[in-house]
Design a protein around this motif. Structure first.
Motif, PDB file in Angstrom:
ATOM      1  N   HIS A  69       0.862  -1.178   0.000  1.00 16.44           N
ATOM      2  CA  HIS A  69       0.000   0.000   0.000  1.00 16.44           C
ATOM      3  C   HIS A  69       0.897   1.225   0.000  1.00 16.44           C
ATOM      4  CE1 HIS A  69      -3.438  -2.505   1.087  1.00 16.44           C
ATOM      5  NE2 HIS A  69      -2.640  -3.116   1.921  1.00 16.44           N
TER       6      HIS A  69
ATOM      7  N   LYS B 243      -7.543  -4.910  -2.525  1.00 20.64           N
ATOM      8  CA  LYS B 243      -6.637  -3.972  -3.168  1.00 20.64           C
ATOM      9  C   LYS B 243      -5.241  -4.065  -2.546  1.00 20.64           C
ATOM     10  CE  LYS B 243      -4.888  -0.529  -5.214  1.00 20.64           C
ATOM     11  NZ  LYS B 243      -4.438  -0.710  -6.569  1.00 20.64           N
TER      12      LYS B 243
ATOM     13  N   GLY C 246       1.820  -3.917  10.954  1.00 23.31           N
ATOM     14  CA  GLY C 246       1.799  -3.333   9.619  1.00 23.31           C
ATOM     15  C   GLY C 246       0.631  -3.681   8.731  1.00 23.31           C
TER      16      GLY C 246
ATOM     17  N   ASP D 274      -7.986   4.087  -3.298  1.00 25.89           N
ATOM     18  CA  ASP D 274      -6.635   3.554  -3.373  1.00 25.89           C
ATOM     19  C   ASP D 274      -5.791   4.072  -2.203  1.00 25.89           C
ATOM     20  OD1 ASP D 274      -4.573   2.101  -4.898  1.00 25.89           O
ATOM     21  OD2 ASP D 274      -3.654   4.076  -5.055  1.00 25.89           O
ATOM     22  N   ALA D 275      -5.926   5.362  -1.910  1.00 33.12           N
ATOM     23  CA  ALA D 275      -5.095   5.969  -0.857  1.00 33.12           C
ATOM     24  C   ALA D 275      -5.386   5.349   0.509  1.00 33.12           C
ATOM     25  CB  ALA D 275      -5.331   7.481  -0.807  1.00 33.12           C
TER      26      ALA D 275
ATOM     27  N   SER E 203      -6.624   2.376   1.039  1.00 33.79           N
ATOM     28  CA  SER E 203      -6.764   0.921   0.967  1.00 33.79           C
ATOM     29  C   SER E 203      -5.906   0.204   2.008  1.00 33.79           C
ATOM     30  CB  SER E 203      -6.402   0.417  -0.436  1.00 33.79           C
ATOM     31  OG  SER E 203      -5.023   0.607  -0.676  1.00 33.79           O
ATOM     32  N   GLY E 204      -4.909   0.896   2.557  1.00 37.44           N
ATOM     33  CA  GLY E 204      -4.080   0.270   3.583  1.00 37.44           C
ATOM     34  C   GLY E 204      -4.560   0.553   4.992  1.00 37.44           C
TER      35      GLY E 204
END
Lengths: 297, 199
Positions: free
Chosen positions: A102, A190, B42, B127-128, B130-131
């Motif tokens: 990511h 994703k 993480g 997307d930004a 997504s983590g």
């Protein structure tokens, strides 16, 4: 604190880092730490010493050397992703990088770290194998280089010996006039680990016929594999043979089953994504508008 | 081992074991408990902080590695005590949080995105973040919050073309002086529309 205790040193050169590494078999290199630190937190790794090479200037940066773009081992994935040189000279790597982890892990994660880690589903090793990159290694005896295909042995296994430090990855730049790339991946979420990833790069002549083709598949076996798709030479983008060529080439894959996907599924998806990646690459080389899409199972 | 950290503009030297993560140092040694400890390996993004403006997981970097960076935690985003940043306020407006555990990480990630990309698409936002894992909201309102903050930031202090049709537009809504006191303080969301959305 979750990790077991360790000593922390920050050497002032690669030579110094290699000395320290060779002197203690319980020493480990750390750079971005995006894989190593979770392993420390779970105590799957318990090194006595962490040698931090992250800030060594000689290991970082992107430079052109002959027909290769050389990416220093500790160059951050984020910087490679934003690099104009990478976008211009290594479009396949540029296309694959947004799929790596990511953004908050690409911020610290390094190109060389991903290579040294050798996860079979990782995108950077896949691109390295697909393009036939060279991996630069330094140890107390000096510097050497080996092809990516020899470097990766199996899951999280490389030819790196104790005391070796990966210093750079040399990606060859294709010089043909019409080069195109395609990248596809299927994962559960994703940017999660790929069940299957396909990376393709082709070159076409002025008439739109293929003059060079490379296809790599990751996530399917115990390491990324470059397939033989030379049957494409002379073919055009709309070739009906494309899928058959990919299907024939994938027979060398040795897919594995796990909790997420069966071997049979991986094999079928490899053929489909490999075909799509090549189709995209050919369309890209011709200058057609080409969607780049991912898939989440 | 000594670690000199510059957090939210202030430099402090602390004495920590090398195995102490930046997250633990922020929380235990510097008293900045806005960075949340979630999975601590993480995966979840609850501990996200900014290093030189880019989001990182503070559980994946040791405090002794974090010298020399401008570290920003959620506590460093507010412009002044008692105030909220535009992104923080947008999360309140759109109900972009429920339990709040993921929120500091979400806000910092959204903030970093908007610093680089003032006009992100919905896909860019997804997307930004997504983590970053959220177990309450289903993400819809978080995405909405970042879209809303982007819209506000784009409009705030936007330069005007003084030769074109903008020339005679007032910088302050002339009706604001009359309708605001009568109908109470406008919600910030309403303040973005003419007359606070009131006719």
């Amino acid at each position: 604190m979750k990790p077991a205790p360790f000593d922390y040193v920050r050497p002032d050169s690669v030579a110094h880092a290699c000395e320290l590494l060779a002197a203690d078999e319980d020493a480990r290199l750390i750079a971005g730490g995006q894989t190593l630190v979770p392993m420390l937190a779970m105590r799957l790794a318990r090194p006595a010493v962490l040698i931090d090479i992250y800030r060594l200037p000689e290991l970082s940066g992107i430079r052109l050397e002959g027909d290769a773009l050389v990416i220093g081992a500790t160059t951050r994935q984020m910087h490679a992703e934003r690099s104009k040189q990478v976008a211009d000279s290594l479009p396949l790597l540029a296309r694959a990088l947004p799929w790596v982890g990511h953004l908050p892990t690409r911020t610290r994660g390094t190109v060389g770290g991903s290579v040294a880690n050798a996860d079979p589903s990782a995108e950077i090793p896949l691109v390295a194998v697909t393009l036939g990159a060279q991996i630069d290694i330094t140890n107390p005896d000096g510097a050497s280089s080996m092809p990516a295909d020899d470097f990766f042995i199996g899951p999280m296994l490389t030819s790196v010996m104790p005391g070796d430090c990966v210093t750079a990855v040399r990606f060859p730049i294709w010089q043909q006039a019409h080069v195109g790339t395609g990248f596809h991946e299927v994962s559960a979420r994703k940017s999660d680990f790929a069940f299957v990833a396909a990376a393709a790069q082709v070159a076409l002549d002025d008439d739109g016929r293929c003059i060079a083709a490379a296809l790599g598949i990751g996530g399917v076996g115990d390491r990324a594999i470059r397939l033989d798709v030379d049957g494409l030479i002379g073919e055009r983008a709309d070739s009906a043979k494309l899928r058959d060529i990919v299907a024939a080439a994938t027979t060398v894959l040795e897919p594995t089953s796990d909790l997420h996907a069966t071997a049979d599924y991986r094999m079928r998806v490899a053929v489909t994504l490999g075909t799509r990646a090549l189709q995209d690459a050919m369309a890209d080389a011709r200058g057609d508008a080409r969607p780049n899409s991912g898939h989440h199972a | 081992m000594k670690a000199t950290l510059k957090v939210n503009g202030r430099t402090t030297t602390i004495d920590v074991e090398p195995r102490k993560t930046l997250l633990d140092a922020l929380r235990d040694d510097l008293g900045l408990v806005g960075s949340h400890a979630g999975c601590e390996h993480g995966v979840c993004g609850a501990c996200t902080v900014l290093l030189d403006g880019d989001p990182v997981r503070s559980c994946l970097i040791f405090a002794v590695q974090a010298d020399g960076y401008e570290i920003t935690t959620i506590e460093g985003l507010a412009p002044a005590p008692g105030e909220l940043s535009v992104v923080q306020d947008a999360f309140c407006e759109t109900h972009g949080l429920q339990c709040g555990y993921c929120t500091p990480g979400m806000i910092l990630t959204g903030h970093a995105l908007l610093q680089r990309n003032p006009d992100p698409s919905r896909d860019d936002i997804v997307d930004a973040i997504s983590g970053n894992i959220c177990r309450c909201t289903g993400y819809g309102q978080i995405v909405e919050a970042i879209e809303f903050a982007a819209d506000r930031l784009r409009k705030a202090n936007a330069p005007r073309d003084l030769t074109g049709s903008d020339a005679n537009q007032p910088h302050v809504d002339p009706a604001a002086a009359t309708d605001a006191p009568q109908q109470g303080v406008l919600e910030a969301a309403e303040a973005d529309t003419p007359h606070g959305g009131r006719s």
